[in-house]
Design a protein around this motif. Sequence first.
Motif, PDB file in Angstrom:
ATOM      1  N   TYR A   1      -5.163   4.830   0.001  1.00 53.06           N
ATOM      2  CA  TYR A   1      -4.697   3.441   0.112  1.00 53.06           C
ATOM      3  C   TYR A   1      -5.716   2.523   0.774  1.00 53.06           C
ATOM      4  O   TYR A   1      -5.721   1.318   0.540  1.00 53.06           O
ATOM      5  CB  TYR A   1      -3.349   3.371   0.839  1.00 53.06           C
TER       6      TYR A   1
ATOM      7  N   GLN B   1       0.711  -2.553  -7.998  1.00 53.20           N
ATOM      8  CA  GLN B   1       2.013  -1.893  -8.056  1.00 53.20           C
ATOM      9  C   GLN B   1       2.415  -1.339  -6.692  1.00 53.20           C
ATOM     10  O   GLN B   1       1.587  -0.770  -5.972  1.00 53.20           O
ATOM     11  CB  GLN B   1       1.962  -0.737  -9.070  1.00 53.20           C
TER      12      GLN B   1
ATOM     13  N   VAL C   1      -3.561   2.609  -9.564  1.00 53.25           N
ATOM     14  CA  VAL C   1      -2.214   2.035  -9.547  1.00 53.25           C
ATOM     15  C   VAL C   1      -2.097   0.964  -8.467  1.00 53.25           C
ATOM     16  O   VAL C   1      -1.526  -0.102  -8.693  1.00 53.25           O
ATOM     17  CB  VAL C   1      -1.165   3.144  -9.317  1.00 53.25           C
TER      18      VAL C   1
ATOM     19  N   ILE D   1       3.139   7.220  -1.980  1.00 52.38           N
ATOM     20  CA  ILE D   1       2.115   8.255  -2.135  1.00 52.38           C
ATOM     21  C   ILE D   1       2.599   9.514  -1.440  1.00 52.38           C
ATOM     22  O   ILE D   1       2.873   9.509  -0.241  1.00 52.38           O
ATOM     23  CB  ILE D   1       0.771   7.814  -1.526  1.00 52.38           C
TER      24      ILE D   1
ATOM     25  N   VAL E   1       3.509   8.343  -6.593  1.00 51.79           N
ATOM     26  CA  VAL E   1       2.155   8.804  -6.913  1.00 51.79           C
ATOM     27  C   VAL E   1       1.904  10.118  -6.206  1.00 51.79           C
ATOM     28  O   VAL E   1       2.005  10.211  -4.986  1.00 51.79           O
ATOM     29  CB  VAL E   1       1.101   7.767  -6.475  1.00 51.79           C
TER      30      VAL E   1
ATOM     31  N   VAL F   1       3.957   1.467  -4.378  1.00 50.86           N
ATOM     32  CA  VAL F   1       3.895   2.906  -4.598  1.00 50.86           C
ATOM     33  C   VAL F   1       4.433   3.679  -3.404  1.00 50.86           C
ATOM     34  O   VAL F   1       4.491   3.166  -2.279  1.00 50.86           O
ATOM     35  CB  VAL F   1       2.440   3.389  -4.878  1.00 50.86           C
TER      36      VAL F   1
ATOM     37  N   PRO G   1       8.829   0.487  -7.359  1.00 52.00           N
ATOM     38  CA  PRO G   1       7.769   1.390  -6.881  1.00 52.00           C
ATOM     39  C   PRO G   1       7.596   2.619  -7.770  1.00 52.00           C
ATOM     40  O   PRO G   1       8.552   3.098  -8.394  1.00 52.00           O
ATOM     41  CB  PRO G   1       8.259   1.791  -5.486  1.00 52.00           C
ATOM     42  N   LEU G   2       6.377   3.118  -7.804  1.00 53.48           N
ATOM     43  CA  LEU G   2       6.053   4.360  -8.508  1.00 53.48           C
ATOM     44  C   LEU G   2       5.820   5.462  -7.484  1.00 53.48           C
ATOM     45  O   LEU G   2       5.336   5.205  -6.377  1.00 53.48           O
ATOM     46  CB  LEU G   2       4.794   4.203  -9.359  1.00 53.48           C
TER      47      LEU G   2
ATOM     48  N   ALA H   1      -3.889   7.447  -7.195  1.00 52.02           N
ATOM     49  CA  ALA H   1      -3.325   6.312  -6.461  1.00 52.02           C
ATOM     50  C   ALA H   1      -4.168   5.045  -6.562  1.00 52.02           C
ATOM     51  O   ALA H   1      -3.619   3.943  -6.682  1.00 52.02           O
ATOM     52  CB  ALA H   1      -3.148   6.691  -4.995  1.00 52.02           C
TER      53      ALA H   1
ATOM     54  N   ILE I   1       3.214  -0.140   0.322  1.00 46.06           N
ATOM     55  CA  ILE I   1       2.703   1.210   0.076  1.00 46.06           C
ATOM     56  C   ILE I   1       3.301   2.137   1.116  1.00 46.06           C
ATOM     57  O   ILE I   1       3.100   1.952   2.323  1.00 46.06           O
ATOM     58  CB  ILE I   1       1.158   1.236   0.164  1.00 46.06           C
TER      59      ILE I   1
ATOM     60  N   VAL J   1       1.837  10.483 -11.905  1.00 45.66           N
ATOM     61  CA  VAL J   1       2.466   9.246 -11.447  1.00 45.66           C
ATOM     62  C   VAL J   1       3.741   9.069 -12.253  1.00 45.66           C
ATOM     63  O   VAL J   1       3.708   9.072 -13.486  1.00 45.66           O
ATOM     64  CB  VAL J   1       1.537   8.025 -11.668  1.00 45.66           C
TER      65      VAL J   1
END
Length: 536
Positions: free
Chosen positions: A144, A128, A123, A132, A323, A130, A320-321, A120, A299, A328
């Motif tokens: 974070y 980015q 990224v 989590i 994680v 995300v 968003p990704l 995390a 986040i 990821v």
Amino acid sequence: MPALISPRFLFFGGSLRFQKLTHFSRKTWFHSSVDKGPLTLASFDIKSKIETTEPRETTKLKVPKGKKIIRSNAIKPKKVENEAAPFAAQSFSELGLPSTLIERLETEGFTTPTDVQSSAIPVILNGQDVVIQSYTGSGKTLAYLLPILTNVGPLKKDCSSGGSYRESGGKRAEIEALIVAPSRELGMQIVREVEKLLGPNDKRAVQQLVGGANRSRQEEALKKNKPVIVVGTPGRIAEISAAGKLHTHDCRYLVLDEVDELLSFNFREHMHRILEHVGRKSSADPRNPVAKRVERQTILVSATVPFAVTRAARSWGNDPLLVQAKKVVPLESIPQSGPVLSKKTDTSSPSNPQTQPAVELPPSLKHYHCVTRVQHKVDTLRRCVHALDAKSVIAFMNHTRQLKDAVFKLEARGMVAAELHGDLGKLARSTTLKKFKKGEIRILVTNELSARGLDVAECDLVVNLDLPTDTIHYAHRAGRTGRLGRPGTVVSLCEEREVFVVKKMQKQLGVPIPACEFVESKLVVTEEEKIPHQLE
């Protein structure tokens, strides 16, 4: 052997200085780095270093034929080593954190990042948005907090020595990070984590705004200290914001911890205000579609990611990704359609991504269930504690009014116990938690209040006196033990007519939950369980 290449060179070309990314730059990075698949070191032709650990030693006991005895003190906890992971790092320095922050981490005993932190931090540092997702106790809070503290506050990368969060000209920075938590307990826990990292001289850089505390004092502290990080509950944050005492239009980070809980109906109005104000310029025209895109990094954090979370992330975030520990992936790779049920739909099958939310359990846990009558549950709990020689126990019940009766029965049998629930006053809850963490209370009997955010590293046993309503609640309860790789045990007490519920959760969670009994101060497995082949 060549040195492990730092992940920061993979993402940032050797530079980790924070830059505000536009929508275009984020999307460009997103599509150039990920082709709708997982991000791994293998995609860069780089091999990660593999660490091996010796298997745990177990004590052999004489077992009656056809049965198996488990004893908690037969497993000796060892120092947990990270497994080889796509973004595995052997030290925090490899992740590009500032030296001042790394020194504070070492002071607090953190030397090696967990898998989810390794994934995390790079990224988030790249700007980015995300989601989590990792099991409870895997280190999501630091995952974070560390990138945020790298860019804001007295420990940030470009902060001059001396540790001041004043900007040039002596003017203090505005609020740059807002962290929202669903409960007072979780909010205060996050504040304590930030204060530990900041140190006693700089702890004014973080401010708590939680319910149950004096509002006027919180507003005075905001005005006097001018913190750069604010942690709070939705109701109190929205309340002070509406009063014009909390300005978050220039906020760079918005963190929603336990986001699946924040999506509940009770928080809807408060969350709407927070999302409309954080990171949006006060002069922005809400009718302008360009102005509607907020200038913040969002986040979202949770141990479970049901469909509602993915839908919210797509709405609130910017490409968003997702994680997770060891991977990821693009959030858009998760099916976008909502739950669709039909007569042919197997609602209990975890292979159906539309109906079964992602649930992850700590890998070091052992799960059991014990069939008993409802009037014997408290006595069974006592025998369970003795059989496993558990020193720190959390027992969950579904109804608050039953907690006091359970505590009374335990104390009558010589067990030091206490109740914890939302109806208790702030001081009573705080005192009970302190005593439990110090080991003065052996059994904490509670409800869903403690299923999220309660961090007691020494807790070695969780007992469900009442079965959780679903697998998500089971995962959050179970996550109170086995934190950061430590061994832990989860025992669910149920009546004969409730066994089918345990079987269903076993199938959905993908973990065996065998039946057991407590005989002569030993846990005896009476029925071995095997999870279906597709879950193995």
